[in-house]
Design an enzyme around this catalytic site. Structure first.
Site, PDB file in Angstrom:
ATOM      1  N   GLU A  42       6.587   4.357  11.408  1.00  0.00           N
ATOM      2  CA  GLU A  42       4.946   3.873  11.300  1.00  0.00           C
ATOM      3  C   GLU A  42       4.497   2.964  12.530  1.00  0.00           C
ATOM      4  O   GLU A  42       3.728   3.571  13.397  1.00  0.00           O
ATOM      5  CB  GLU A  42       4.106   3.968  10.625  1.00  0.00           C
ATOM      6  CG  GLU A  42       4.272   5.094   9.027  1.00  0.00           C
ATOM      7  CD  GLU A  42       2.879   4.714   8.386  1.00  0.00           C
ATOM      8  OE1 GLU A  42       2.330   3.915   8.046  1.00  0.00           O
ATOM      9  OE2 GLU A  42       3.834   5.748   7.297  1.00  0.00           O
ATOM     10  N   GLU A  49       0.422  -1.056   0.151  1.00  0.00           N
ATOM     11  CA  GLU A  49       0.284  -0.109   0.134  1.00  0.00           C
ATOM     12  C   GLU A  49       1.093   1.139   0.044  1.00  0.00           C
ATOM     13  O   GLU A  49       0.575   2.096  -0.979  1.00  0.00           O
ATOM     14  CB  GLU A  49      -1.038   0.223   1.625  1.00  0.00           C
ATOM     15  CG  GLU A  49      -1.440   1.529   1.088  1.00  0.00           C
ATOM     16  CD  GLU A  49      -2.229   1.067   2.828  1.00  0.00           C
ATOM     17  OE1 GLU A  49      -2.114   2.739   3.232  1.00  0.00           O
ATOM     18  OE2 GLU A  49      -2.317   0.361   3.069  1.00  0.00           O
ATOM     19  N   HIS A  50       2.038   0.966   1.120  1.00  0.00           N
ATOM     20  CA  HIS A  50       2.873   2.555   0.326  1.00  0.00           C
ATOM     21  C   HIS A  50       3.719   2.513  -0.632  1.00  0.00           C
ATOM     22  O   HIS A  50       3.654   3.566  -1.134  1.00  0.00           O
ATOM     23  CB  HIS A  50       4.078   2.006   1.977  1.00  0.00           C
ATOM     24  CG  HIS A  50       3.402   2.876   3.451  1.00  0.00           C
ATOM     25  ND1 HIS A  50       4.453   3.502   3.843  1.00  0.00           N
ATOM     26  CD2 HIS A  50       2.296   1.693   3.851  1.00  0.00           C
ATOM     27  CE1 HIS A  50       3.390   3.596   5.085  1.00  0.00           C
ATOM     28  NE2 HIS A  50       2.162   2.405   4.837  1.00  0.00           N
TER      29      HIS A  50
END
Length: 481
Positions: free
Chosen positions: A172, A95-96
Site C-alpha cells: 500500500e 487499523e488493518h
C-alpha cells in the site's frame, strides 16, 4: 456532449408542449417562499443529538430517526500525532489488524459475523482520530455494539496475521507514493510542522512498518484506546436508551479505564514557514501546495475562512465549465490555461491548522498560477465584496445540508464533533454562524491569517519554474499607497 446538448422544438406548439404554460408571478412567489420555509424547517426539525457519559468516561451519543438502518461507530482520540518517530505507523497498522480477528472471534470469524448480519464494516485513521463503524439494520444495533466493543478491547493481534498484514501495508505504501496529491500534502505537513508529531505521515515510514512488533501495537492500544478518549456514536432507527444499555453492557470493562493520571497529553506542534521541494523533471505535471497557519477546530474564525475558500472556488479541467464559474481564479485558469486543477483547503487540528491551496499545472505554468493564486488571496484581504460573500454562504449552506444524506455521514458528524468540540453543534447554529459573516469579516479574518505571513510550501514534480521562497514570501502582501 450531454452538458452542451440542446433540445429544440420546431414550432410554437412544440415549444408549448415542451415547456408548458409560464407560471404566474404569484405562483413563483409562493414557490420561492415554500423553498425558503422548507430549508428553515429542515434545520429546525433535525432530531436532537442525545449524549450520555458513562461512569468510565465513555460518551454515548445518538440521533434517532425513522430509518430502517443505522450506523454505529467508535471514534477515538488517537492518531499519528500521538506517535513518536519510532512508533509512527502503529495506528495505521492497528487499523488493518482490527478486522483480522479478536480473542473471542479468531481469524476471519469477526468479518464473517459482520457479513452474516448483511452489515458493512469500515474504519480509518487520521492524524488525530481513529474510527471503526458498522452500518446495519436498526434491529441489529445491540449486536453491532457488542462487535465494536470486541474489536476495540480484544483485538487478537496474532503474530502470523501481523506478518501477513505487514506485507500488504508495504505494498500500500508503494501505491501511495504514486498519488502525488497525497505525497504533496505529506510534504506540506513535514515542512510546516517539522520536528513535531504533526509532521508524521498517518501511514508511517517503510522502515517503521518493517520493524513494528506486536508489543508496539499492544502498547498503542493500552495507551490510547481508553473510555475517556472514546465516543460511541449512532444514527438511524435506534433508541438512545437501548444504545446506552448496550454500551453499559459491553464498554465498561477494566481495560478501558485509565490508572491514575496516565492519560497522555496532546503533543504540542509548532508551525514553521518553510518549504520542501522534490524536483522530478520526469513527471508530467507539477503539484504545488501553499499554506499558512490556520486556527484549531473550535476557533470561530473557521467559518469565515470556509466562506473565503468558497469565494476562491475550485476547478478541474476534466469537469469543464471553469470560465462560467463565479470563481475569479477559475476564470483566469481557463482563460490563460494556468492549471489542470486547483482546490483550496482548511485543515484543522486541535490547536492549529493549515489554510491554503493546492494546484496541479504544466511545468511552464507554475509561476503564473502561483502569481494568480496569491493575488486572489491578497484580494480577499483587501477587496472582498458582499456579492461574493453571499454566493459563498449559499455554497456552504448547500454543503452543510448534504451532511444529512445517510446515517453514516450523520454518525461520523456526531463522533467527530464530540471529539473536536465536546458537543454536537446543530446545523441551525452553523447556519446562524454562516449568516453572520459579511465582507468586512472576510477581509479582517483573511488579513489576520494570510496577510504578510510566512507560508509553508510543498512542491513535487517538474518545478524548475517555481520561484524561490523569498519571492513567494514577498507576494504575501501588497504595497499600498
Amino acid at each position: 456532449m450531454a452538458a452542451r446538448s440542446v433540445c429544440r422544438a420546431g414550432s410554437a406548439a412544440g415549444r408549448a408542449l415542451l415547456w408548458g404554460p409560464r407560471p404566474s408571478a404569484a405562483l413563483l412567489t409562493l414557490t420561492r417562499k415554500r423553498g425558503a420555509a422548507t430549508y428553515a424547517q429542515t434545520l429546525q426539525n433535525i432530531p436532537e443529538t442525545q449524549v450520555t457519559t458513562l461512569e468510565n468516561g465513555l460518551r454515548v451519543a445518538s440521533e434517532e430517526s425513522d430509518q430502517p438502518t443505522c450506523t454505529v461507530g467508535v471514534w477515538i482520540e488517537a492518531g499519528s500525532r500521538y506517535e513518536d518517530a519510532k512508533t509512527n505507523g502503529a495506528g495505521f497498522f492497528l487499523e488493518h489488524m482490527a478486522f483480522k480477528g479478536t480473542k473471542k472471534r479468531p481469524g476471519s470469524a469477526f468479518e464473517k459475523e459482520v457479513e452474516s448480519l448483511g452489515a458493512h464494516l469500515n474504519g480509518y485513521t487520521s492524524r488525530e482520530q481513529t474510527a471503526f463503524y458498522i452500518k446495519a439494520l436498526s434491529k441489529d444495533m445491540p449486536k453491532v455494539v457488542e462487535l465494536l466493543s470486541d474489536l476495540v478491547q480484544n483485538c487478537a493481534l496474532e503474530d502470523s496475521q501481523i506478518e501477513k498484514e505487514r506485507g500488504i501495508i508495504l505494498k500500500e505504501l508503494k501505491e501511495m507514493d504514486s498519488n502525488l496529491t497525497d505525497v504533496t500534502f505529506d510534504y506540506l505537513h513535514a515542512t510546516a510542522y517539522q520536528g513535531t508529531a504533526l509532521a508524521h505521515t498517518v501511514e508511517g515510514t517503510t522502515e517503521n512498518i518493517k520493524r513494528l512488533t506486536r508489543a508496539d501495537l499492544v502498547s498503542y492500544v493500552d495507551t490510547h484506546f481508553k473510555a475517556p478518549r472514546m465516543v460511541l456514536a449512532a444514527a438511524g432507527g435506534i433508541s438512545h436508551r437501548e444504545l446506552v444499555d448496550a454500551a453499559k453492557q459491553h464498554f465498561t470493562a477494566a481495560p478501558l479505564m485509565y490508572k491514575g493520571d496516565s492519560m497522555p497529553a496532546l503533543p504540542h506542534c509548532r508551525f514553521t514557514g518553510s518549504e520542501i521541494r522534490a524536483r522530478d523533471d520526469g513527471l508530467p505535471l507539477a503539484h504545488i501546495a501553499l499554506a499558512v497557519e490556520g486556527p484549531g477546530w473550535a476557533n470561530p474564525d473557521n467559518v469565515v475562512l470556509n466562506v473565503a475558500n468558497a469565494i476562491i472556488g475550485r476547478y478541474d479541467r476534466t469537469f469543464g465549465g471553469g470560465k462560467n464559474q463565479s470563481s475569479r481564479l477559475a476564470t483566469l485558469a481557463v482563460k490563460h490555461n494556468l492549471c489542470h486543477s486547483f482546490e483550496p483547503f482548511n485543515t484543522s487540528y486541535s490547536d492549529t491548522g493549515l489554510f491554503g491551496f493546492h494546484f496541479v499545472s504544466d511545468p511552464l505554468s507554475v509561476d503564473d498560477m502561483m502569481f494568480c493564486a496569491q493575488g486572489e488571496w491578497m484580494r480577499l484581504c483587501t477587496s472582498t465584496t458582499e456579492s461574493e460573500v453571499t454566493r459563498a454562504k449559499n455554497y456552504l449552506r448547500n454543503a452543510m445540508v448534504a451532511q444529512l444524506d445517510g446515517t453514516t455521514r450523520v454518525c461520523e458528524n456526531i463522533g467527530s464533533h464530540l471529539l473536536h468540540y465536546g458537543r454536537r453543534i446543530p446545523l441551525e447554529e452553523w447556519d446562524a454562524r454562516i449568516s453572520a459573516v459579511d465582507a468586512r469579516m472576510v477581509r479582517d479574518v483573511c488579513s489576520k491569517y494570510m496577510y504578510d505571513k510566512c507560508p509553508a510550501i510543498a512542491a513535487v514534480g517538474p518545478i524548475e519554474q517555481l520561484l524561490d521562497y523569498n519571492r513567494i514570501r514577498s507576494a504575501m502582501y501588497w504595497i499600498r499607497l
